[in-house]
Write a protein that holds these residues in place. Structure first.
Motif, PDB file in Angstrom:
ATOM      1  N   ASP A 101      23.135  99.222 -32.677  1.00  0.00           N
ATOM      2  CA  ASP A 101      24.001  98.159 -31.485  1.00  0.00           C
ATOM      3  C   ASP A 101      25.271  97.511 -33.059  1.00  0.00           C
ATOM      4  OD1 ASP A 101      24.485  96.423 -30.677  1.00  0.00           O
ATOM      5  OD2 ASP A 101      23.148  95.627 -29.310  1.00  0.00           O
ATOM      6  N   GLN A 102      25.663  97.963 -32.464  1.00  0.00           N
ATOM      7  CA  GLN A 102      26.534  96.825 -33.705  1.00  0.00           C
ATOM      8  C   GLN A 102      26.697  95.305 -33.482  1.00  0.00           C
ATOM      9  OE1 GLN A 102      27.933  99.214 -36.174  1.00  0.00           O
ATOM     10  NE2 GLN A 102      28.983  96.956 -37.111  1.00  0.00           N
ATOM     11  N   THR A 103      26.715  94.658 -32.855  1.00  0.00           N
ATOM     12  CA  THR A 103      27.052  93.149 -32.805  1.00  0.00           C
ATOM     13  C   THR A 103      25.460  92.949 -33.241  1.00  0.00           C
ATOM     14  OG1 THR A 103      25.724  93.694 -30.266  1.00  0.00           O
ATOM     15  CG2 THR A 103      27.747  93.760 -30.044  1.00  0.00           C
ATOM     16  N   VAL A 104      24.734  93.783 -33.662  1.00  0.00           N
ATOM     17  CA  VAL A 104      23.382  93.205 -33.495  1.00  0.00           C
ATOM     18  C   VAL A 104      23.978  93.759 -35.755  1.00  0.00           C
ATOM     19  CG1 VAL A 104      20.924  93.812 -34.915  1.00  0.00           C
ATOM     20  CG2 VAL A 104      21.421  94.181 -32.604  1.00  0.00           C
ATOM     21  N   GLU A 105      24.815  94.251 -35.707  1.00  0.00           N
ATOM     22  CA  GLU A 105      24.988  94.713 -37.307  1.00  0.00           C
ATOM     23  C   GLU A 105      25.851  92.933 -38.044  1.00  0.00           C
ATOM     24  OE1 GLU A 105      25.021  97.327 -39.733  1.00  0.00           O
ATOM     25  OE2 GLU A 105      23.200  97.476 -37.970  1.00  0.00           O
ATOM     26  N   ASN A 106      26.250  92.176 -37.020  1.00  0.00           N
ATOM     27  CA  ASN A 106      27.145  91.442 -37.308  1.00  0.00           C
ATOM     28  C   ASN A 106      26.139  89.895 -37.665  1.00  0.00           C
ATOM     29  OD1 ASN A 106      29.446  93.538 -37.466  1.00  0.00           O
ATOM     30  ND2 ASN A 106      29.737  92.662 -35.010  1.00  0.00           N
ATOM     31  N   LEU A 107      24.699  90.167 -37.157  1.00  0.00           N
ATOM     32  CA  LEU A 107      24.083  88.882 -37.613  1.00  0.00           C
ATOM     33  C   LEU A 107      23.183  89.049 -38.948  1.00  0.00           C
ATOM     34  CD1 LEU A 107      22.667  88.733 -33.922  1.00  0.00           C
ATOM     35  CD2 LEU A 107      24.234  87.619 -34.710  1.00  0.00           C
ATOM     36  N   LEU A 108      23.272  90.072 -39.484  1.00  0.00           N
ATOM     37  CA  LEU A 108      23.104  90.735 -41.094  1.00  0.00           C
ATOM     38  C   LEU A 108      22.949  89.411 -42.095  1.00  0.00           C
ATOM     39  CD1 LEU A 108      22.083  94.491 -40.498  1.00  0.00           C
ATOM     40  CD2 LEU A 108      20.617  92.692 -39.857  1.00  0.00           C
ATOM     41  N   PRO A 109      22.399  88.791 -42.391  1.00  0.00           N
ATOM     42  CA  PRO A 109      23.197  88.596 -43.405  1.00  0.00           C
ATOM     43  C   PRO A 109      23.649  88.937 -45.042  1.00  0.00           C
ATOM     44  CG  PRO A 109      20.853  87.900 -43.698  1.00  0.00           C
ATOM     45  CD  PRO A 109      21.280  88.960 -42.443  1.00  0.00           C
ATOM     46  N   ASP A 110      24.484  88.414 -45.873  1.00  0.00           N
ATOM     47  CA  ASP A 110      25.348  89.563 -46.829  1.00  0.00           C
ATOM     48  C   ASP A 110      24.015  89.720 -47.813  1.00  0.00           C
ATOM     49  OD1 ASP A 110      27.067  89.780 -45.803  1.00  0.00           O
ATOM     50  OD2 ASP A 110      28.385  87.284 -46.880  1.00  0.00           O
ATOM     51  N   PHE A 111      23.525  90.111 -48.466  1.00  0.00           N
ATOM     52  CA  PHE A 111      22.876  90.472 -49.788  1.00  0.00           C
ATOM     53  C   PHE A 111      23.249  90.356 -50.654  1.00  0.00           C
ATOM     54  CE2 PHE A 111      21.212  93.322 -53.105  1.00  0.00           C
ATOM     55  CZ  PHE A 111      19.310  93.182 -52.738  1.00  0.00           C
ATOM     56  N   ASP A 112      22.592  89.209 -51.266  1.00  0.00           N
ATOM     57  CA  ASP A 112      22.367  88.490 -52.279  1.00  0.00           C
ATOM     58  C   ASP A 112      21.827  89.090 -53.739  1.00  0.00           C
ATOM     59  OD1 ASP A 112      23.013  86.599 -54.490  1.00  0.00           O
ATOM     60  OD2 ASP A 112      22.918  84.951 -53.130  1.00  0.00           O
ATOM     61  N   PHE A 113      22.072  89.647 -54.460  1.00  0.00           N
ATOM     62  CA  PHE A 113      21.872  90.272 -55.451  1.00  0.00           C
ATOM     63  C   PHE A 113      21.182  89.668 -56.403  1.00  0.00           C
ATOM     64  CE2 PHE A 113      21.260  92.816 -59.869  1.00  0.00           C
ATOM     65  CZ  PHE A 113      20.309  93.223 -59.091  1.00  0.00           C
ATOM     66  N   ASP A 114      21.534  88.017 -56.778  1.00  0.00           N
ATOM     67  CA  ASP A 114      20.964  87.346 -58.106  1.00  0.00           C
ATOM     68  C   ASP A 114      19.741  87.410 -57.912  1.00  0.00           C
ATOM     69  OD1 ASP A 114      23.393  88.522 -59.329  1.00  0.00           O
ATOM     70  OD2 ASP A 114      24.492  86.924 -58.987  1.00  0.00           O
ATOM     71  N   HIS A 115      20.014  86.174 -56.164  1.00  0.00           N
ATOM     72  CA  HIS A 115      18.328  85.962 -56.008  1.00  0.00           C
ATOM     73  C   HIS A 115      17.454  86.907 -55.200  1.00  0.00           C
ATOM     74  CE1 HIS A 115      16.828  81.852 -53.098  1.00  0.00           C
ATOM     75  NE2 HIS A 115      16.331  83.615 -52.449  1.00  0.00           N
ATOM     76  N   THR A 116      18.099  87.596 -54.384  1.00  0.00           N
ATOM     77  CA  THR A 116      16.863  88.045 -54.559  1.00  0.00           C
ATOM     78  C   THR A 116      15.910  89.272 -55.315  1.00  0.00           C
ATOM     79  OG1 THR A 116      17.793  88.427 -52.497  1.00  0.00           O
ATOM     80  CG2 THR A 116      15.549  89.859 -52.226  1.00  0.00           C
ATOM     81  N   VAL A 117      16.941  89.701 -56.154  1.00  0.00           N
ATOM     82  CA  VAL A 117      16.439  90.457 -57.164  1.00  0.00           C
ATOM     83  C   VAL A 117      16.508  90.571 -58.461  1.00  0.00           C
ATOM     84  CG1 VAL A 117      16.915  93.257 -58.320  1.00  0.00           C
ATOM     85  CG2 VAL A 117      17.117  92.641 -55.499  1.00  0.00           C
ATOM     86  N   LYS A 143      16.727  87.291 -59.587  1.00  0.00           N
ATOM     87  CA  LYS A 143      15.798  86.271 -60.502  1.00  0.00           C
ATOM     88  C   LYS A 143      14.507  87.363 -60.793  1.00  0.00           C
ATOM     89  CE  LYS A 143      14.050  85.215 -55.905  1.00  0.00           C
ATOM     90  NZ  LYS A 143      13.611  83.889 -54.949  1.00  0.00           N
ATOM     91  N   ARG A 144      13.696  88.157 -59.996  1.00  0.00           N
ATOM     92  CA  ARG A 144      13.018  88.686 -60.628  1.00  0.00           C
ATOM     93  C   ARG A 144      13.069  89.674 -61.659  1.00  0.00           C
ATOM     94  NH1 ARG A 144      13.626  89.250 -54.952  1.00  0.00           N
ATOM     95  NH2 ARG A 144      11.315  87.916 -53.916  1.00  0.00           N
ATOM     96  N   LEU A 145      14.660  89.957 -61.932  1.00  0.00           N
ATOM     97  CA  LEU A 145      14.073  90.758 -63.248  1.00  0.00           C
ATOM     98  C   LEU A 145      14.760  90.132 -64.734  1.00  0.00           C
ATOM     99  CD1 LEU A 145      17.015  93.883 -61.968  1.00  0.00           C
ATOM    100  CD2 LEU A 145      14.605  93.352 -62.165  1.00  0.00           C
ATOM    101  N   ASN A 146      15.219  88.890 -64.322  1.00  0.00           N
ATOM    102  CA  ASN A 146      15.295  88.197 -65.856  1.00  0.00           C
ATOM    103  C   ASN A 146      14.577  87.399 -65.818  1.00  0.00           C
ATOM    104  OD1 ASN A 146      18.091  88.845 -65.773  1.00  0.00           O
ATOM    105  ND2 ASN A 146      18.659  87.516 -64.454  1.00  0.00           N
ATOM    106  N   GLN A 147      12.759  87.543 -65.453  1.00  0.00           N
ATOM    107  CA  GLN A 147      11.499  86.600 -65.574  1.00  0.00           C
ATOM    108  C   GLN A 147      11.438  87.335 -66.936  1.00  0.00           C
ATOM    109  OE1 GLN A 147       8.769  87.856 -63.054  1.00  0.00           O
ATOM    110  NE2 GLN A 147       9.628  86.621 -61.671  1.00  0.00           N
ATOM    111  N   VAL A 148      11.106  85.812 -68.025  1.00  0.00           N
ATOM    112  CA  VAL A 148      10.487  86.336 -69.198  1.00  0.00           C
ATOM    113  C   VAL A 148       9.349  86.638 -69.078  1.00  0.00           C
ATOM    114  CG1 VAL A 148      10.804  84.866 -71.393  1.00  0.00           C
ATOM    115  CG2 VAL A 148      11.930  84.232 -70.172  1.00  0.00           C
ATOM    116  N   SER A 149       8.455  86.129 -68.782  1.00  0.00           N
ATOM    117  CA  SER A 149       7.114  87.315 -68.308  1.00  0.00           C
ATOM    118  C   SER A 149       6.917  87.523 -67.547  1.00  0.00           C
ATOM    119  CB  SER A 149       5.516  85.905 -68.475  1.00  0.00           C
ATOM    120  OG  SER A 149       6.151  85.463 -67.834  1.00  0.00           O
ATOM    121  N   GLY A 150       6.037  88.406 -67.036  1.00  0.00           N
ATOM    122  CA  GLY A 150       5.480  89.273 -65.941  1.00  0.00           C
ATOM    123  C   GLY A 150       5.320  91.117 -66.474  1.00  0.00           C
TER     124      GLY A 150
END
Length: 587
Positions: free
Chosen positions: A179-195, A197-204
């Motif tokens: 259903d293409q209409t459902v695709e339009n409801l998906l939010p944009d993928f924010d790489f900096d916020h989702t991934v 910030k986890r890659l830039n962790q100093v420790s872990g």
């Protein structure tokens, strides 16, 4: 055979009516014998299921209706990165989107499969009844097939298939979005916020970043911003670590996939040197390893998996990052098969943005190390982001590339420049040249038609042939939808003419390879916003058989010519009919 010879009155004496009692929807009645006759696990094998209605019984459950509905939740791209979140939320194992079964018009909708009986998909016994000495018990009970399974020793069950969302089911089975209409409801993928910030962790835990790049669209699929961000993080954490502070140094591994699409004559050593140079120019100056792999041919997958295990250690995190349709999920699935791990299969499809959230993949790494597949990065500068599904099929490269070479002589250049079209998506104009001849080789999908002609007639090509003989775009209306047709100028130089010296590549499409011994000024036309790159030649050799002036032989050109001839023939008939009628009236 026996049933055909007996009248209904005699047939009643042979078969008690209690075994074939049917209920109508108009006037439901109760029957105490019915529940003992019908086996709820064998409802699919009833003689006449469309006319038989079971009584209300707790053993009978309508399809996915008597369980607690999972309401739509706020859509996130975090997927099942956090184990505690995956325990409370149901995450699709194919794409990483949170699942719900209450609203089919919302992302993540799924349907719980119905329970199949033990005789599901068993062949029906088609032996004639006349050969039997008596009416079998299975027929009396209302079943066509008797189960040969011993209830004391049931057969082993087949492995349980994971439940995926409706979108993944449609992509896996039909290669398209449900259903293409459902695709339009998906939010944009924010790489900096989702991934990020986890890659830039100093420790872990230790972090390993696998950057996946398409071999036949290297510059278009290379994530420059991600490469620069990770390289800067490595520099900052390295300085902190030298000062005695905490500093988690990410390991950056570049994986070039789909190398089976490149010509076999290409040197692996030369190709790796070319890759490292382009990656360094793109911002990845801190590469730990470079792997050249093919998920289709199973080339280099075992070495890549071994390196991931050694770099991640017993508790590290491995992140797989790349542009949309670069082949991340396909690569992970192929690695899982090569190492023999038990893992849920990620959804693969030639559709941009197949993976929607972070998916934790089990069965590839050892110990407590974790592997994460991430949503594809959207690169608006790739021309494929503007194409329809049918147009993308023409652009997609699925077989080994073959060169198509044009030879352009100086005597022609003195009179008028020449232009080479790749479908209706890209054009190369030879405007000035200091050499007697040069060679232009096209590296793109073989489905794309080409055309070479004089530059002075190139403007009429857009009006007369774009959308028809030159596709994509498919249809005249699509030309304006793709954007404005713009020109970029490049000055190229070369030291030899018997092989290509430089490439001019369009992101998501292909490239022109130019071989010359001297200098030339060329103009490149494509749609506004599409990235065009000048680089050192990836594949130096060219074809020994040259293309001729005009359109190349292709199904698209042939079909368009037939359609045009038919249209002209019909227009001519409309003109001839009035003339004939006027002549007849005059006589």
């Amino acid at each position: 055979m026996i049933f055909r010879k007996l009248r209904p009155s005699k047939l009643k004496n042979l078969l008690p009516l209690s075994h074939f009692t049917t209920y109508t929807y108009k006037k439901p009645v109760s029957n105490s014998n019915f529940t003992t006759i019908i086996n709820p696990h064998k409802i699919s094998s009833l003689l006449n299921p469309t006319k038989t209605l079971a009584t209300q019984n707790p053993l009978f459950r309508s399809f996915s209706s008597n369980h607690t509905l999972v309401p739509p939740l706020p859509i996130t791209r975090d997927g099942n990165y956090d184990e505690s979140t995956s325990e409370t939320l149901r995450i699709c194992p194919g794409c990483g989107i949170p699942m719900q079964d209450s609203d089919p018009k919302q992302p993540g909708f799924f349907i719980t499969p119905s329970i199949k009986g033990s005789n599901y998909k068993l062949p029906i016994d088609k032996n004639p009844l006349a050969e039997e000495t008596h009416i079998p018990e299975s027929l009396k009970k209302g079943f066509l097939v008797e189960s040969d399974e011993d209830p004391k020793n049931p057969s082993p069950k087949s492995p349980k298939r994971p439940v995926v969302c409706a979108r993944c089911h449609s992509l896996r089975n039909y290669g398209r979005v449900r259903d293409q209409t459902v695709e339009n409801l998906l939010p944009d993928f924010d790489f900096d916020h989702t991934v990020g910030k986890r890659l830039n962790q100093v420790s872990g835990t230790r972090t390993v970043v696998i950057v996946v790049v398409d071999a036949v669209d290297f510059d278009g699929s290379f994530p420059k911003k991600v490469a620069e961000s990770i390289s800067n993080t490595i520099d900052v954490h390295s300085r902190a670590w030298k000062e005695g502070k905490s500093g988690n140094l990410p390991r950056l591994v570049l994986v070039v996939t789909k190398i089976d699409l490149l010509p076999t004559s290409l040197s692996p050593t030369g190709f790796e040197h070319w890759v490292r140079t382009r990656a360094r120019e793109g911002g990845a100056n801190k590469l730990t390893k470079v792997h050249l792999v093919s998920a289709v041919k199973d080339w280099g997958l075992k070495d890549l998996a071994d390196d991931m295990v050694s770099l991640a250690g017993p508790r590290g995190h491995v992140w797989v990052i790349g542009a949309q349709n670069a082949g991340k999920s396909t690569l992970i699935n192929a690695m899982g098969k090569s190492v023999g791990g038990k893992m849920s299969v990620l959804t693969e499809a030639p559709v941009p943005g197949t993976t929607l959230g972070i998916v934790r993949v089990e069965g590839v790494l050892t110990g407590q190390a974790k592997l994460f597949d991430t949503p594809g990065l959207l690169h608006p500068h790739q021309i494929t982001t503007r194409l329809t599904a049918e147009e993308r099929k023409l652009v997609q490269i699925s077989k080994e590339l073959k060169p198509r070479t044009y030879r352009i002589k100086r005597c022609v250049l003195d009179q008028a420049g020449h232009s080479v079209h790749i479908g209706g998506l890209m054009r190369l104009d030879i405007e000035e040249s200091s050499v007697d001849s040069l060679y232009v080789t096209v590296w793109a999908s073989p489905h794309l038609p080409l055309h070479m002609g004089k530059t002075e007639k190139a403007s009429t090509m857009v009006e007369d042939h774009f959308g028809h003989q030159l596709q994509p775009p498919i249809g005249k209306h699509r030309v304006e939808e793709l954007g404005r047709w713009v020109r970029k100028e490049f000055r190229v130089t070369g030291n030899w003419w018997d092989s290509s010296c430089v490439d001019i590549a369009a992101a998501g499409l292909g490239w022109f390879a130019i071989g010359l011994k001297g200098e030339a000024v060329v103009g490149v036309w494509t749609y506004d916003g599409i990235d065009v790159t000048l680089r050192k030649a990836l594949i130096p050799h060219r074809s020994h058989n040259f293309e001729v002036t005009g359109f190349t032989v292709s199904k698209i050109v042939s079909k368009a010519d037939k359609s045009l001839n038919k249209q002209r023939h019909n227009e001519k008939k409309k003109v001839d009919v009035p003339e004939t009628e006027a002549t007849t009236a005059a006589l």
